[in-house]
Design a protein around this motif. Structure first.
Motif, PDB file in Angstrom:
ATOM      1  N   ARG A  48       0.844  -1.183   0.000  1.00 31.00           N
ATOM      2  CA  ARG A  48       0.000   0.000   0.000  1.00 31.00           C
ATOM      3  C   ARG A  48       0.890   1.247   0.000  1.00 31.00           C
ATOM      4  N   ASP A  50       1.271   3.631   2.101  1.00 24.02           N
ATOM      5  CA  ASP A  50       1.949   3.942   3.359  1.00 24.02           C
ATOM      6  C   ASP A  50       3.124   3.010   3.608  1.00 24.02           C
ATOM      7  N   THR A  51       2.972   1.710   3.294  1.00 22.25           N
ATOM      8  CA  THR A  51       4.083   0.788   3.516  1.00 22.25           C
ATOM      9  C   THR A  51       5.154   0.942   2.445  1.00 22.25           C
ATOM     10  N   ASP A 372       2.089  -6.245   3.953  1.00 17.85           N
ATOM     11  CA  ASP A 372       1.724  -4.896   4.371  1.00 17.85           C
ATOM     12  C   ASP A 372       1.604  -4.808   5.886  1.00 17.85           C
ATOM     13  N   GLU A 373       0.867  -5.744   6.472  1.00 17.93           N
ATOM     14  CA  GLU A 373       0.660  -5.712   7.916  1.00 17.93           C
ATOM     15  C   GLU A 373       1.963  -5.979   8.663  1.00 17.93           C
ATOM     16  N   ARG A 376       3.816  -2.760   8.746  1.00 18.10           N
ATOM     17  CA  ARG A 376       3.196  -1.861   9.721  1.00 18.10           C
ATOM     18  C   ARG A 376       3.567  -2.265  11.144  1.00 18.10           C
ATOM     19  N   PRO A 456      -5.109   1.923   5.846  1.00 14.26           N
ATOM     20  CA  PRO A 456      -4.169   1.921   6.966  1.00 14.26           C
ATOM     21  C   PRO A 456      -4.915   1.991   8.287  1.00 14.26           C
ATOM     22  N   PRO A 482      -3.455   7.846  10.440  1.00 15.22           N
ATOM     23  CA  PRO A 482      -2.282   8.344   9.716  1.00 15.22           C
ATOM     24  C   PRO A 482      -2.495   9.770   9.221  1.00 15.22           C
ATOM     25  N   HIS A 567       1.267   8.546  12.737  1.00 19.88           N
ATOM     26  CA  HIS A 567      -0.098   8.660  13.224  1.00 19.88           C
ATOM     27  C   HIS A 567      -0.232   9.931  14.074  1.00 19.88           C
TER      28      HIS A 567
END
Length: 608
Positions: A48, A50-51, A372-373, A376, A456, A482, A567
């Motif tokens: 994604r 963000d990642t 992805d997770e 994160r 996210p 975020p 965040h």
């Protein structure tokens, strides 16, 4: 300073080592292999925005660009322009959908015989047309599924308007290589040591650290301040800690092929549900790769026979013919079969030992992305471990990793498990529960990194949330969510994006319209800036002051406190040194508010 012991040298473990190095924390990465990721073109990862930005900040952008992964090739899209619907003349059902995921162990999944059942061959039948035939041409619809041309297939991909960034699809071996090369770069200054052929078989913890024993060509004991298990679905760390790993087995099963061909949707990912041809399965997904490559995934019955090379080639030819009127020339590069499981570890922390990535969770159905997770997890844990190493441990701060990340992944798994019976349960059930359009939008959101399956996470009920204050204000970002990636300027005149400044400490961002046109030497010493700069210097944590011309939903002179993982911690109306300091103190585990709204103190917290 004792290093952090990282068990596992996959993308999650390597990313954690780099994130720690960026904060001056040394690490030892225990790799049970020889240090080379298996070259499997069909084993790819979807990141994604963000990642992907997080991996770029770790120093991987140049290497991935050289690998041809089109790292800088993102384009933006508006939500209503996300989906392009493609109607076929003999459509049997409606909607967009699709699945892309990874199996356990960061690979193509269980069933190694099935993976070996793939074939590598070159087939170049007579050149056929690449356009759909009469009556089958593409029609364009809106991203909400209400536009014209709604058929039984759909394509989604980047558009030309600013808005939501598209996901990035990269070969996993290229990602691993990029991370290894970033570790070898001078910027890490020897902070990361990778030890190959070292398989963990014992660990002990005491009040001051962790001792880990490995076996291999030479047995050794390793000493560290903390230990993080990034060693995959069959995690040795998790087993040594005695943590249960409940969940569902074989949630979905897919056949996958990587090939080169010309398809009618260059550069766009395609999700085709209920294709009109027989034998192609109920769903097929195609994602573009560099150099004219495509990854194709077919949803298989949950339980079935092994997929033979002949059956897979037949599936490829039938699908290509359905999309292109005839079978176009193609090169078949790699194949495989993978199985998706949904599991969630009962605990992610035992004293000084933690779990991250597939060691802590398995997911991947309906567009959710396990890697992805895992990334994160890394971004959330790295700054907390760095704070513990530099400033001393805080139980509230370290416990917040599990409280935030396990809750976020559990919500993702719950959304997928609740959606599966509806989306895979047949037409009658889909119609009874509201028709296919809403469900197709849910699937599309999952693939695009939106909605409950893909967006996210927000840590709204974080143990690190500061106490309420009269000066707190609401902005376009909810506390715990975020922040937007707005342009920022530092007091020394350097400009960039907010995301680029993450990872080294908290960010204090002043919303100050007009700073883009004022001469810096005027605004840096005018108005509220001197007082705010003094307040940032007095924070109990490392902080950086930035200025932005505007932020969604924020009035002039709003001050944002941003966590190292991007965040939003809090927003204040004007410069409030006492409230700003209290919010920063909460971020390192000081007094704050728990999920029930009660004041909690560091010495009373024990949730692991």
């Amino acid at each position: 300073m004792d290093p952090v012991i990282v068990v596992g040298a996959g993308p999650v473990g390597l990313a954690l080592a780099l994130a720690l190095a960026a904060q001056e924390v040394p690490s030892v990465v225990l790799d049970e292999g020889a240090g080379a990721d298996e070259y499997r073109p069909a084993r790819t990862a979807v990141l994604r925005p963000d990642t992907a930005a997080f991996v770029e900040r770790l120093g991987c952008a140049d290497t991935l660009r050289e690998e041809g992964a089109r790292w800088s090739g993102w384009r933006s899209m508006r939500r209503r322009q996300v989906v392009r619907h493609v109607a076929f003349a003999d459509a049997r059902g409606g909607g967009a959908g699709g699945v892309d995921g990874r199996g356990p162990d960061d690979g193509l999944g269980e069933g190694y015989d099935e993976r070996r059942g793939g074939t590598t061959a070159r087939e170049a039948p007579g050149r056929g047309g690449q356009q759909l035939g009469p009556g089958d041409g593409p029609a364009y619809g809106s991203g909400d599924g209400q536009g014209p041309g709604l058929g039984d297939g759909a394509a989604y991909g980047p558009g030309d308007e600013p808005g939501v960034e598209s996901p990035l699809h990269v070969p996993q071996h290229a990602l691993t290589l990029a991370l290894r090369q970033a570790i070898a770069a001078p910027r890490t200054r020897g902070l990361v040591r990778i030890v190959g052929d070292s398989r963990l078989d014992a660990l002990d913890q005491d009040a001051s650290g962790v001792s880990a024993h490995t076996r291999g060509p030479r047995s050794a004991w390793w000493r560290g301040s903390h230990l993080v298990g990034c060693d995959g679905a069959r995690s040795t760390v998790r087993k040594l800690l005695g943590i249960r790993f409940p969940g569902r087995t074989a949630v979905e099963r897919h056949a996958v092929a990587m090939l080169r061909a010309e398809l009618p949707w260059p550069g766009e990912a395609v999700l085709h549900r209920q294709p009109p041809w027989r034998g192609g399965g109920d769903e097929v997904t195609a994602r573009p790769l560099p150099a004219g490559g495509w990854r194709l995934d077919w949803l298989l019955p949950p339980r079935g026979d092994l997929v033979t090379p002949e059956a897979l080639v037949g599936r490829i030819r039938e699908t290509l013919a359905g999309w292109c009127a005839e079978v176009p020339p193609y090169d078949l590069i790699d194949t495989g079969v993978y199985t998706l499981h949904h599991r969630l570890a009962r605990s992610w922390r035992v004293d000084r030992a933690f779990l991250a990535g597939d060691a802590a969770h398995l997911l991947g159905a309906l567009g959710t992305q396990g890697l992805d997770e895992g990334l994160r997890d890394v971004e959330n844990l790295a700054w907390k471990l760095a704070a513990a190493c530099h400033d001393g441990p805080s139980e509230v701060l370290l416990d917040s990793y599990e409280a935030e990340r396990r809750t976020a992944v559990a919500a993702r798994l719950r959304a997928a498990d609740q959606s599966l019976p509806v989306l895979r349960g047949g037409g009658g059930l889909r119609t009874y529960l509201g028709g296919s359009r809403q469900h197709d939008a849910l699937l599309t959101d999952g693939h695009l990194g939106l909605g409950p399956l893909g967006a996210p996470p927000s840590y709204v009920h974080s143990p690190l949330a500061p106490l309420g204050a009269e000066a707190r204000v609401e902005v376009g970002t909810e506390s715990g969510a975020p922040v937007d990636d707005v342009p920022v300027t530092s007091p020394d005149g350097a400009t960039g994006r907010l995301r680029d400044r993450l990872g080294r400490g908290v960010l204090v961002v002043l919303v100050a319209p007009g700073t883009g046109v004022w001469n810096r030497r005027h605004w840096v010493s005018a108005g509220v800036m001197p007082r705010l700069a003094e307040a940032v210097r007095a924070l109990p944590v490392r902080g950086e002051l930035l200025v932005t011309e505007a932020y969604p939903g924020a009035a002039a002179h709003t001050v944002l406190l941003v966590r190292p993982d991007g965040h939003l911690a809090a927003a204040f109306a004007g410069v409030r040194p006492a409230e700003l300091r209290a919010a920063a103190e909460a971020l390192r585990g000081g007094p704050g508010r728990d999920a029930d709204g009660e004041v909690r103190a560091e010495e009373t917290a024990d949730v692991h």
